[in-house]
Design a protein around this motif. Sequence first.
Motif, short mmCIF file in Angstrom:
data_model
loop_
_atom_site.label_atom_id
_atom_site.label_comp_id
_atom_site.label_asym_id
_atom_site.label_seq_id
_atom_site.Cartn_x
_atom_site.Cartn_y
_atom_site.Cartn_z
N ASN A 80 0.83 -1.20 0.00
CA ASN A 80 0.00 0.00 0.00
C ASN A 80 0.86 1.25 0.00
O ASN A 80 0.58 2.23 -0.69
N LEU A 81 1.93 1.23 0.80
CA LEU A 81 2.84 2.37 0.85
C LEU A 81 3.49 2.60 -0.51
O LEU A 81 3.58 3.73 -1.00
N VAL A 82 3.92 1.51 -1.14
CA VAL A 82 4.55 1.62 -2.46
C VAL A 82 3.55 2.14 -3.49
O VAL A 82 3.88 2.99 -4.33
N MET A 83 2.32 1.65 -3.44
CA MET A 83 1.30 2.12 -4.37
C MET A 83 1.06 3.61 -4.23
O MET A 83 0.93 4.34 -5.22
N ARG A 84 0.98 4.09 -2.98
CA ARG A 84 0.81 5.53 -2.77
C ARG A 84 1.99 6.31 -3.31
O ARG A 84 1.84 7.37 -3.93
N ALA A 85 3.19 5.79 -3.08
CA ALA A 85 4.39 6.48 -3.54
C ALA A 85 4.43 6.55 -5.07
O ALA A 85 4.77 7.58 -5.65
N VAL A 86 4.07 5.45 -5.73
CA VAL A 86 4.06 5.42 -7.19
C VAL A 86 3.02 6.41 -7.73
O VAL A 86 3.28 7.15 -8.68
N ALA A 87 1.84 6.41 -7.10
CA ALA A 87 0.75 7.24 -7.61
C ALA A 87 0.93 8.72 -7.33
O ALA A 87 0.55 9.57 -8.15
N LEU A 88 1.56 9.05 -6.20
CA LEU A 88 1.59 10.45 -5.77
C LEU A 88 2.91 11.16 -6.02
O LEU A 88 2.93 12.33 -6.42
N LYS A 89 4.04 10.47 -5.79
CA LYS A 89 5.30 11.20 -5.77
C LYS A 89 6.45 10.56 -6.53
O LYS A 89 7.44 11.22 -6.83
N GLY A 90 6.37 9.28 -6.78
CA GLY A 90 7.49 8.61 -7.43
C GLY A 90 8.63 8.32 -6.48
O GLY A 90 9.71 7.90 -6.89
N ARG A 91 8.39 8.53 -5.19
CA ARG A 91 9.42 8.26 -4.19
C ARG A 91 8.75 8.02 -2.84
O ARG A 91 7.60 8.41 -2.63
N ILE A 92 9.47 7.38 -1.96
CA ILE A 92 9.01 7.24 -0.58
C ILE A 92 9.74 8.30 0.23
O ILE A 92 10.98 8.33 0.25
N ASP A 93 9.00 9.19 0.87
CA ASP A 93 9.64 10.30 1.56
C ASP A 93 9.31 10.31 3.05
O ASP A 93 8.63 9.41 3.56
N GLU A 94 9.81 11.32 3.73
CA GLU A 94 9.66 11.42 5.18
C GLU A 94 8.19 11.51 5.61
O GLU A 94 7.82 11.01 6.66
#
Length: 238
Positions: free
Chosen positions: A152-166
Motif C-alpha cells: 500500500n505504501l509503495v502504491m501511494r508512492a508510485v501514484a503520488l510522488k514517485g518516491r518514498i519520503d519522510e
Amino acid sequence: ILFGHVRGAFTGATRDNPGLFVQADGGTLLLDEISELPLPMQPKLLRVLQDGMVRPVGSTKSTKVDVRMLVATNEKLDALVETGRFRRDLFYRLDVVRVELPPLRQRSEDIPLLIEHLAKKHGAPSGLEVSSDVLARLLEQRWPGNVRQLENLVMRAVALKGRIDETMIERETAVAAGEHTARVDELSLPERVESLKRGLIQSALEQSGGNISKAARLLGVSRYGLQKMLARLESPKV
C-alpha cells in the motif's frame, strides 16, 4: 474460473472455457486467500483434490487433471473450521505441508527487494527513489499489515510522488506507535475529524491485512474512494 464452463451454460457463455484446473494440468496452481472461498465452492474443490476430476459448469462430463495445489492465506484455517466458515475435510486435504512465513518485521532484509518488485508491479519500472535515511526508517517499522501494508505504501508512492519520503514514513511511524489516537482536547474540530478518519482507515487496513479492497468494504466506501482518502491524508498541509 476454477472449473470452467461450456458454451451456453449461462448468459454470456458464448464459448467453452476450460477453467484454471484444466489449464494447469501437469503443473502447479496457486490459490491465494483460500480462506475467502465461499462454502458452496468448497465441496467442488475437495472433489478435485480427492478424485482429480473437474466438471465444467453446464457439462455432463468430467475431466481428469493432475495438478499440484498450493494455497495461501493470512488467516488461521483451523480457527475458521471451528467457527464453521471452512470445511474440516477440505482443511485436512490442504494441510499436508504447511509453510509459515514470518512477519515482515522479522525479515526486514527483504524490504529493499520487495520495494523494487512492488514498484515495478504497480507501474514504476525504474523503481522508486528511496534515500538511505528513509530506508533505515522503513527497516525499523513493525509492519502490522506485513507485505500488503508495504505494498500500500509503495502504491501511494508510485501514484503520488514517485518516491518514498519522510511524510510517508511519519505516517507509518505514527501508525506503529498508535499516535493516530491523539488527545481530543488538543485538536480542533477539523483535526479531530481527520484524526478519526486516520484511525478508522488504519484499523480497517490492519483488519484486512493491508488489502485496500477489503478495507474499503469494511469502511463502506469504494476502493477508489478509499484511495482518494489515503491520497488526501498523505498530502502535506499548506
